[in-house]
Design a protein around this motif. Sequence first.
Motif, PDB file in Angstrom:
ATOM      1  N   ARG A 116      -0.876  24.976 -22.096  1.00  0.00           N
ATOM      2  CA  ARG A 116      -1.968  24.835 -21.123  1.00  0.00           C
ATOM      3  C   ARG A 116      -3.094  25.837 -21.374  1.00  0.00           C
ATOM      4  NH1 ARG A 116       0.930  24.337 -15.294  1.00  0.00           N
ATOM      5  NH2 ARG A 116       2.433  25.740 -16.247  1.00  0.00           N
ATOM      6  N   GLN A 117      -2.813  26.872 -22.179  1.00  0.00           N
ATOM      7  CA  GLN A 117      -3.867  27.822 -22.562  1.00  0.00           C
ATOM      8  C   GLN A 117      -4.312  27.463 -23.979  1.00  0.00           C
ATOM      9  OE1 GLN A 117      -5.549  29.587 -20.692  1.00  0.00           O
ATOM     10  NE2 GLN A 117      -6.780  30.646 -22.199  1.00  0.00           N
ATOM     11  N   ALA A 255       3.996  20.359 -12.183  1.00  0.00           N
ATOM     12  CA  ALA A 255       4.193  21.786 -11.930  1.00  0.00           C
ATOM     13  C   ALA A 255       4.533  21.976 -10.452  1.00  0.00           C
ATOM     14  CB  ALA A 255       2.965  22.575 -12.347  1.00  0.00           C
ATOM     15  N   SER A 256       3.544  22.289  -9.627  1.00  0.00           N
ATOM     16  CA  SER A 256       3.813  22.428  -8.197  1.00  0.00           C
ATOM     17  C   SER A 256       3.968  21.079  -7.517  1.00  0.00           C
ATOM     18  CB  SER A 256       2.686  23.220  -7.533  1.00  0.00           C
ATOM     19  OG  SER A 256       1.480  22.471  -7.554  1.00  0.00           O
ATOM     20  N   GLY A 257       3.307  20.057  -8.055  1.00  0.00           N
ATOM     21  CA  GLY A 257       3.362  18.722  -7.470  1.00  0.00           C
ATOM     22  C   GLY A 257       2.263  18.440  -6.479  1.00  0.00           C
ATOM     23  N   GLY A 258       1.419  19.435  -6.182  1.00  0.00           N
ATOM     24  CA  GLY A 258       0.345  19.246  -5.201  1.00  0.00           C
ATOM     25  C   GLY A 258      -0.647  18.165  -5.601  1.00  0.00           C
ATOM     26  N   SER A 259      -1.108  18.209  -6.852  1.00  0.00           N
ATOM     27  CA  SER A 259      -2.060  17.203  -7.334  1.00  0.00           C
ATOM     28  C   SER A 259      -1.426  15.819  -7.348  1.00  0.00           C
ATOM     29  CB  SER A 259      -2.545  17.568  -8.744  1.00  0.00           C
ATOM     30  OG  SER A 259      -3.277  18.775  -8.735  1.00  0.00           O
ATOM     31  N   LEU A 260      -0.173  15.759  -7.778  1.00  0.00           N
ATOM     32  CA  LEU A 260       0.524  14.474  -7.836  1.00  0.00           C
ATOM     33  C   LEU A 260       0.603  13.829  -6.463  1.00  0.00           C
ATOM     34  CD1 LEU A 260       2.337  12.382  -9.284  1.00  0.00           C
ATOM     35  CD2 LEU A 260       4.276  13.863  -8.728  1.00  0.00           C
ATOM     36  N   ILE A 261       0.945  14.602  -5.451  1.00  0.00           N
ATOM     37  CA  ILE A 261       1.071  14.068  -4.098  1.00  0.00           C
ATOM     38  C   ILE A 261      -0.263  13.540  -3.602  1.00  0.00           C
ATOM     39  CG2 ILE A 261       1.530  14.702  -1.697  1.00  0.00           C
ATOM     40  CD1 ILE A 261       3.613  16.707  -2.814  1.00  0.00           C
ATOM     41  N   ASP A 262      -1.352  14.283  -3.857  1.00  0.00           N
ATOM     42  CA  ASP A 262      -2.680  13.842  -3.425  1.00  0.00           C
ATOM     43  C   ASP A 262      -3.058  12.525  -4.101  1.00  0.00           C
ATOM     44  OD1 ASP A 262      -5.096  13.995  -2.039  1.00  0.00           O
ATOM     45  OD2 ASP A 262      -6.097  15.004  -3.704  1.00  0.00           O
ATOM     46  N   VAL A 263      -2.768  12.424  -5.398  1.00  0.00           N
ATOM     47  CA  VAL A 263      -3.069  11.198  -6.146  1.00  0.00           C
ATOM     48  C   VAL A 263      -2.250  10.029  -5.594  1.00  0.00           C
ATOM     49  CG1 VAL A 263      -2.703  10.078  -8.385  1.00  0.00           C
ATOM     50  CG2 VAL A 263      -3.858  12.295  -8.273  1.00  0.00           C
ATOM     51  N   CYS A 264      -0.955  10.235  -5.374  1.00  0.00           N
ATOM     52  CA  CYS A 264      -0.109   9.168  -4.842  1.00  0.00           C
ATOM     53  C   CYS A 264      -0.575   8.721  -3.462  1.00  0.00           C
ATOM     54  CB  CYS A 264       1.349   9.635  -4.771  1.00  0.00           C
ATOM     55  SG  CYS A 264       2.140   9.838  -6.388  1.00  0.00           S
ATOM     56  N   SER A 280       6.518  13.757 -18.580  1.00  0.00           N
ATOM     57  CA  SER A 280       7.429  14.234 -19.621  1.00  0.00           C
ATOM     58  C   SER A 280       8.225  15.448 -19.174  1.00  0.00           C
ATOM     59  CB  SER A 280       6.643  14.566 -20.899  1.00  0.00           C
ATOM     60  OG  SER A 280       5.883  13.455 -21.316  1.00  0.00           O
ATOM     61  N   PHE A 281       7.559  16.359 -18.461  1.00  0.00           N
ATOM     62  CA  PHE A 281       8.190  17.630 -18.101  1.00  0.00           C
ATOM     63  C   PHE A 281       8.140  17.838 -16.583  1.00  0.00           C
ATOM     64  CE2 PHE A 281       6.092  18.100 -22.263  1.00  0.00           C
ATOM     65  CZ  PHE A 281       7.225  18.200 -23.052  1.00  0.00           C
ATOM     66  N   GLY A 282       9.305  17.788 -15.964  1.00  0.00           N
ATOM     67  CA  GLY A 282       9.381  18.033 -14.523  1.00  0.00           C
ATOM     68  C   GLY A 282       9.739  19.483 -14.258  1.00  0.00           C
ATOM     69  N   LEU A 283       8.734  20.322 -14.082  1.00  0.00           N
ATOM     70  CA  LEU A 283       8.965  21.751 -13.864  1.00  0.00           C
ATOM     71  C   LEU A 283       9.267  22.053 -12.398  1.00  0.00           C
ATOM     72  CD1 LEU A 283       6.092  23.217 -16.085  1.00  0.00           C
ATOM     73  CD2 LEU A 283       8.405  22.533 -16.766  1.00  0.00           C
ATOM     74  N   PHE A 284       8.556  21.390 -11.481  1.00  0.00           N
ATOM     75  CA  PHE A 284       8.754  21.575 -10.041  1.00  0.00           C
ATOM     76  C   PHE A 284       8.799  23.067  -9.703  1.00  0.00           C
ATOM     77  CE2 PHE A 284      10.614  17.477 -11.195  1.00  0.00           C
ATOM     78  CZ  PHE A 284       9.928  16.634 -10.338  1.00  0.00           C
ATOM     79  N   SER A 285       7.749  23.765 -10.125  1.00  0.00           N
ATOM     80  CA  SER A 285       7.718  25.225 -10.050  1.00  0.00           C
ATOM     81  C   SER A 285       7.557  25.769  -8.632  1.00  0.00           C
ATOM     82  CB  SER A 285       6.590  25.769 -10.932  1.00  0.00           C
ATOM     83  OG  SER A 285       5.358  25.139 -10.632  1.00  0.00           O
ATOM     84  N   SER A 286       7.254  24.908  -7.661  1.00  0.00           N
ATOM     85  CA  SER A 286       7.133  25.366  -6.274  1.00  0.00           C
ATOM     86  C   SER A 286       8.214  24.775  -5.385  1.00  0.00           C
ATOM     87  CB  SER A 286       5.745  24.998  -5.724  1.00  0.00           C
ATOM     88  OG  SER A 286       4.724  25.668  -6.413  1.00  0.00           O
ATOM     89  N   GLY A 287       9.311  24.356  -6.000  1.00  0.00           N
ATOM     90  CA  GLY A 287      10.392  23.773  -5.213  1.00  0.00           C
ATOM     91  C   GLY A 287      10.149  22.294  -4.925  1.00  0.00           C
ATOM     92  N   PHE A 288      10.956  21.758  -4.001  1.00  0.00           N
ATOM     93  CA  PHE A 288      10.939  20.317  -3.756  1.00  0.00           C
ATOM     94  C   PHE A 288      10.501  19.923  -2.351  1.00  0.00           C
ATOM     95  CE2 PHE A 288      14.162  21.149  -7.017  1.00  0.00           C
ATOM     96  CZ  PHE A 288      13.695  20.329  -8.034  1.00  0.00           C
TER      97      PHE A 288
END
Length: 365
Positions: A116-117, A255-264, A280-288
């Motif tokens: 990402r960098q 990652a955190s899933g915030g953007s994904l939730i807004d899009v959905c 491809s990569f489910g990091l879920f870095s902020s929990g579920f």
Amino acid sequence: MADNLGIITLESFSKQATRINNILCEWRNADNFIIPSKCPRFSSGEGKCVLEESVRSKDIYILVDICNNSIKYKMDGDYNRMSPDDHYQDLKRVIMACNGKPQRITVIMPFLYEGRQHRKTCRESLDCAMMLKELENLGVNNIITFDAHDPRMHNVLPLGGIEIISTALQFTQAFLTEYEDVEINSEKLMFIAPDEGATERVVFFASLFGVNMGMFYKRRDYANIVDGVNPIVAHEFCGGSLDGMDAIVVDDMIASGGSLIDVCRQIKERGARRVFVFSSFGLFSSGFDKIDKAYEEGLFNRIFTTNLVYQKPELLEKEYYFSVNMNRYIAAIIDTLNKNQSMQQLSKPEKRIRETIARFKGSSL
């Protein structure tokens, strides 16, 4: 070629590597390809790598998951969780322990370290490019990664071997096996990019399925930085009607899933029948918690991610989660490279995806 094949796995990828080794042994009627290794730590936190067998003249494949934060090491009496930096340092220790003796070294790093960098926008480090150059200088011949955040990282090593493998085939097979009622046509199905960076992946899927695509544009607050990034102000949708359609959101990571939730949420508000996620990569870095709530609200139906990175035990128990197994594909990659065969059909398997879709359509008639 089987006699010269050797696999070195770091602890971060050991479970998958064991299964990959078993698959290769079955294909080649062999006993074992894994070369035992360990990366112990001193009480100060410093480490080293020890190889327990010779690697001289072998075709070595080193497997590492830099996202595996479940592993801990002891330093000054306390336990630290391993970060991507720690995993990358251990990878370099393994390469150094090989001491230039292998015939060839291939690093299989599914999630590209610091991917990402990947570009500079101000006075900042360019970590991914430096990592790739460092591995090249250490004597690595090939680097295998999956769905890199920016495929232009190829350009860092114009004469080196870097393969960016698509996971599109496995997602297609998993999705069409699970949902036999999907109608593959432009009136019933649409692929959606959650941001501009995912557009190339979505175009690839949409063209093979023969359906339309949509895209969200992330409007950011460029005056502020929160947790290293400019916060998203809103998602603006560019695309046709979603009324009554199945929508598939495709991205490289959650990652955190915030953007994904807004899009959905926006997709459902536009009348979509069902919403699926390929990542491809489910990091879920902020929990579920946020993801669980979004599922309860009916914002999405299923999340598909791969086992290319560490999967938290609680993730595997989620009703909405589907794990896409990549072990056989990695075994096929190792087998192909070891035999010095072309990687073209594995890196972007367009033909096999078309065949999978054709079989599905034929069985649906």
